[in-house]
Scaffold this motif. Structure first.
Motif, PDB file in Angstrom:
ATOM      1  N   VAL A 119      15.421   1.089  -3.135  1.00 42.39           N
ATOM      2  CA  VAL A 119      16.327   2.103  -2.575  1.00 42.39           C
ATOM      3  C   VAL A 119      17.759   1.568  -2.426  1.00 42.39           C
ATOM      4  N   ASP A 120      18.005   0.432  -3.026  1.00 42.59           N
ATOM      5  CA  ASP A 120      19.297  -0.247  -2.879  1.00 42.59           C
ATOM      6  C   ASP A 120      20.493   0.671  -3.172  1.00 42.59           C
ATOM      7  N   ALA A 121      20.383   1.487  -4.211  1.00 42.53           N
ATOM      8  CA  ALA A 121      21.524   2.320  -4.632  1.00 42.53           C
ATOM      9  C   ALA A 121      21.798   3.467  -3.661  1.00 42.53           C
ATOM     10  N   GLU A 122      20.853   3.742  -2.783  1.00 47.43           N
ATOM     11  CA  GLU A 122      20.993   4.914  -1.907  1.00 47.43           C
ATOM     12  C   GLU A 122      21.750   4.625  -0.613  1.00 47.43           C
ATOM     13  N   TYR A 123      22.034   3.352  -0.347  1.00 44.33           N
ATOM     14  CA  TYR A 123      22.643   2.997   0.939  1.00 44.33           C
ATOM     15  C   TYR A 123      23.852   2.079   0.761  1.00 44.33           C
ATOM     16  N   ASP A 124      24.758   2.145   1.756  1.00 47.75           N
ATOM     17  CA  ASP A 124      25.859   1.182   1.829  1.00 47.75           C
ATOM     18  C   ASP A 124      25.439  -0.026   2.658  1.00 47.75           C
ATOM     19  N   PHE A 125      24.629   0.233   3.702  1.00 48.22           N
ATOM     20  CA  PHE A 125      24.166  -0.831   4.597  1.00 48.22           C
ATOM     21  C   PHE A 125      22.667  -0.711   4.846  1.00 48.22           C
ATOM     22  N   MET A 126      22.008  -1.852   4.906  1.00 51.17           N
ATOM     23  CA  MET A 126      20.666  -1.894   5.472  1.00 51.17           C
ATOM     24  C   MET A 126      20.721  -2.905   6.625  1.00 51.17           C
ATOM     25  N   LEU A 127      20.206  -2.510   7.780  1.00 52.14           N
ATOM     26  CA  LEU A 127      20.206  -3.377   8.963  1.00 52.14           C
ATOM     27  C   LEU A 127      18.764  -3.647   9.359  1.00 52.14           C
ATOM     28  N   ILE A 128      18.423  -4.909   9.461  1.00 48.05           N
ATOM     29  CA  ILE A 128      17.038  -5.294   9.748  1.00 48.05           C
ATOM     30  C   ILE A 128      16.949  -5.807  11.187  1.00 48.05           C
ATOM     31  N   LEU A 132      13.204   2.734   8.368  1.00 46.80           N
ATOM     32  CA  LEU A 132      11.895   2.284   7.888  1.00 46.80           C
ATOM     33  C   LEU A 132      11.158   1.837   9.153  1.00 46.80           C
ATOM     34  N   PRO A 133      10.238   2.672   9.653  1.00 46.65           N
ATOM     35  CA  PRO A 133       9.724   2.486  11.010  1.00 46.65           C
ATOM     36  C   PRO A 133       8.597   1.452  11.111  1.00 46.65           C
ATOM     37  N   ASP A 174       0.947 -13.216  -2.894  1.00 48.36           N
ATOM     38  CA  ASP A 174       1.966 -13.917  -3.678  1.00 48.36           C
ATOM     39  C   ASP A 174       3.340 -13.589  -3.123  1.00 48.36           C
ATOM     40  N   ASN A 175       4.270 -14.528  -3.270  1.00 49.37           N
ATOM     41  CA  ASN A 175       5.657 -14.232  -2.969  1.00 49.37           C
ATOM     42  C   ASN A 175       5.827 -13.689  -1.553  1.00 49.37           C
ATOM     43  N   ARG A 176       5.098 -14.284  -0.605  1.00 43.18           N
ATOM     44  CA  ARG A 176       4.973 -13.641   0.700  1.00 43.18           C
ATOM     45  C   ARG A 176       6.277 -13.584   1.484  1.00 43.18           C
ATOM     46  N   GLU A 177       7.211 -14.470   1.191  1.00 42.02           N
ATOM     47  CA  GLU A 177       8.484 -14.435   1.931  1.00 42.02           C
ATOM     48  C   GLU A 177       9.405 -13.340   1.406  1.00 42.02           C
ATOM     49  N   LYS A 178       9.119 -12.835   0.210  1.00 38.01           N
ATOM     50  CA  LYS A 178      10.077 -11.929  -0.449  1.00 38.01           C
ATOM     51  C   LYS A 178       9.562 -10.504  -0.569  1.00 38.01           C
ATOM     52  N   ARG A 179       8.557 -10.179   0.203  1.00 38.62           N
ATOM     53  CA  ARG A 179       7.965  -8.843   0.062  1.00 38.62           C
ATOM     54  C   ARG A 179       8.905  -7.749   0.569  1.00 38.62           C
ATOM     55  N   LEU A 180       9.629  -8.029   1.620  1.00 36.90           N
ATOM     56  CA  LEU A 180      10.582  -7.028   2.114  1.00 36.90           C
ATOM     57  C   LEU A 180      11.739  -6.864   1.116  1.00 36.90           C
ATOM     58  N   LYS A 181      12.240  -7.989   0.639  1.00 30.55           N
ATOM     59  CA  LYS A 181      13.335  -7.951  -0.349  1.00 30.55           C
ATOM     60  C   LYS A 181      12.939  -7.082  -1.545  1.00 30.55           C
ATOM     61  N   ASP A 182      11.760  -7.335  -2.082  1.00 37.46           N
ATOM     62  CA  ASP A 182      11.314  -6.570  -3.256  1.00 37.46           C
ATOM     63  C   ASP A 182      11.185  -5.085  -2.925  1.00 37.46           C
ATOM     64  N   MET A 190       0.827  -1.211   0.000  1.00 37.40           N
ATOM     65  CA  MET A 190       0.000   0.000   0.000  1.00 37.40           C
ATOM     66  C   MET A 190       0.862   1.263   0.000  1.00 37.40           C
ATOM     67  N   SER A 191       2.168   1.099   0.182  1.00 41.34           N
ATOM     68  CA  SER A 191       3.079   2.245   0.174  1.00 41.34           C
ATOM     69  C   SER A 191       4.445   1.712  -0.256  1.00 41.34           C
ATOM     70  N   ASP A 192       5.443   2.592  -0.309  1.00 40.51           N
ATOM     71  CA  ASP A 192       6.786   2.105  -0.634  1.00 40.51           C
ATOM     72  C   ASP A 192       7.810   2.685   0.344  1.00 40.51           C
ATOM     73  N   VAL A 193       9.041   2.190   0.240  1.00 45.69           N
ATOM     74  CA  VAL A 193      10.066   2.580   1.224  1.00 45.69           C
ATOM     75  C   VAL A 193      10.324   4.084   1.159  1.00 45.69           C
TER      76      VAL A 193
END
Ligand code: ATP
Ligand code: MG
Length: 256
Positions: free
Chosen positions: A115-124, A85-86, A102-110, A67-70
């Motif tokens: 925003v992949d190019a904007e960061y050096d690290f993402m910490l979950i 990402l709160p 669909d693809n319920r395990e990969k929704r965060l990955k997608d 319903m929204s994006d990062v």
């Protein structure tokens, strides 16, 4: 390309959030561009980064459900100098609602790929469960950081976590590895801490990070000021240890 790491351990209260928030701030101090992803309905990482979880218009919940994006949902931690990402308790509903998708395990990955190019690290920051949310974290990540207290029961849950990581590696995310075990809330005066620590080194070798995070009250006080310990009291032993851990991570990812 951002390197993406989950901070995970299904045991509660072992220092996952403290590690995620302080590593984010430590890496930011080293000049790295960091996105901290709060994947726990408790919203502790959000609050610890100085963002009020009760005042969110959009959060990771809307992102996971499409319903929204990062880009729309992310905020900036003024106290930590990284993006967040709160999350808040709404996220608990995503667990059930995602089952239909669909693809319920990969929704965060997608979602994170935008925003992949904007960061050096993402910490979950993962919740204390091996749930659909944690599975989304593991599918999105290149590696897992496992914070552990050096106590007798710490080793018990570890095999469940390691087995889950192995299964995800085999079936869903071939990139996934254990980056390392991080000893946290360490009390060097306790013989048991020393013994468990030595056992970990013996059994897991260089998978055990050299940095050791001591038990330090300043780290525990910082969240009530909406600040990472690293910025709340930079001179404290806890802050210094997390800065050293940040530097070790920067070195380790060169070898990935
Ligand atoms: P949960 O499983 O509920 O998400 P968690 O694994 O994220 O918990 P934290 O919230 O980081 O764990 O830590 C649990 C408690 O221990 C918190 O009150 C935190 O402030 C405190 N704490 C964490 N690390 C330290 C430390 N090194 N020294 C002192 N207190 C600490
Ligand atoms: Mg937590």
């Amino acid at each position: 390309m951002a390197k993406i790491f989950c901070v995970a351990n299904q045991k509660g209260g072992v220092g996952k959030t403290t590690t995620a928030v302080n590593l984010a701030a430590g890496l930011a101090q080293l000049g790295q561009r960091v996105l901290l992803v709060d994947l726990d309905p408790q919203g502790n990482a959000t609050m610890g980064a100085g963002i009020n979880k009760a005042e969110l218009n959009t959060s990771i919940y809307e992102v996971l459900l499409g319903m929204s994006d990062v880009k729309e949902a992310r905020k900036t931690s003024e106290t930590g100098k990284f993006d967040v990402l709160p999350a808040n308790r709404e996220l608990a509903g995503a667990e059930v609602e995602m089952v239909e998708l669909d693809n319920r395990e990969k929704r965060l990955k997608d979602a994170l790929s935008a925003v992949d190019a904007e960061y050096d690290f993402m910490l979950i920051d993962c919740p204390p469960a091996l749930s659909m949310l944690t599975l989304n974290g593991l599918c999105a990540a290149h590696g897992v950081i496992i914070p552990m207290q050096c106590e007798y029961y710490a080793l018990e849950g570890l095999s469940d976590l390691v087995n889950t990581i192995k299964k995800v590696h085999a079936n869903l995310n071939p990139d996934l590895k254990i980056i390392g075990l991080l000893r946290v809330m360490f009390d060097p005066r306790m013989t048991l801490s020393q013994q468990v620590s030595a056992q970990l080194e013996e059994h897991f070798g260089d998978k055990v990070f050299k940095a050791i995070i001591p038990r330090n009250v300043r780290l525990a006080e910082a969240p009530s000021y909406g600040m990472p310990g690293v910025t709340f009291d930079p001179a404290s032993k806890g802050a210094q240890a997390y800065i050293a851990f940040g530097a070790e991570m920067v070195e380790r990812i060169k070898a990935l």
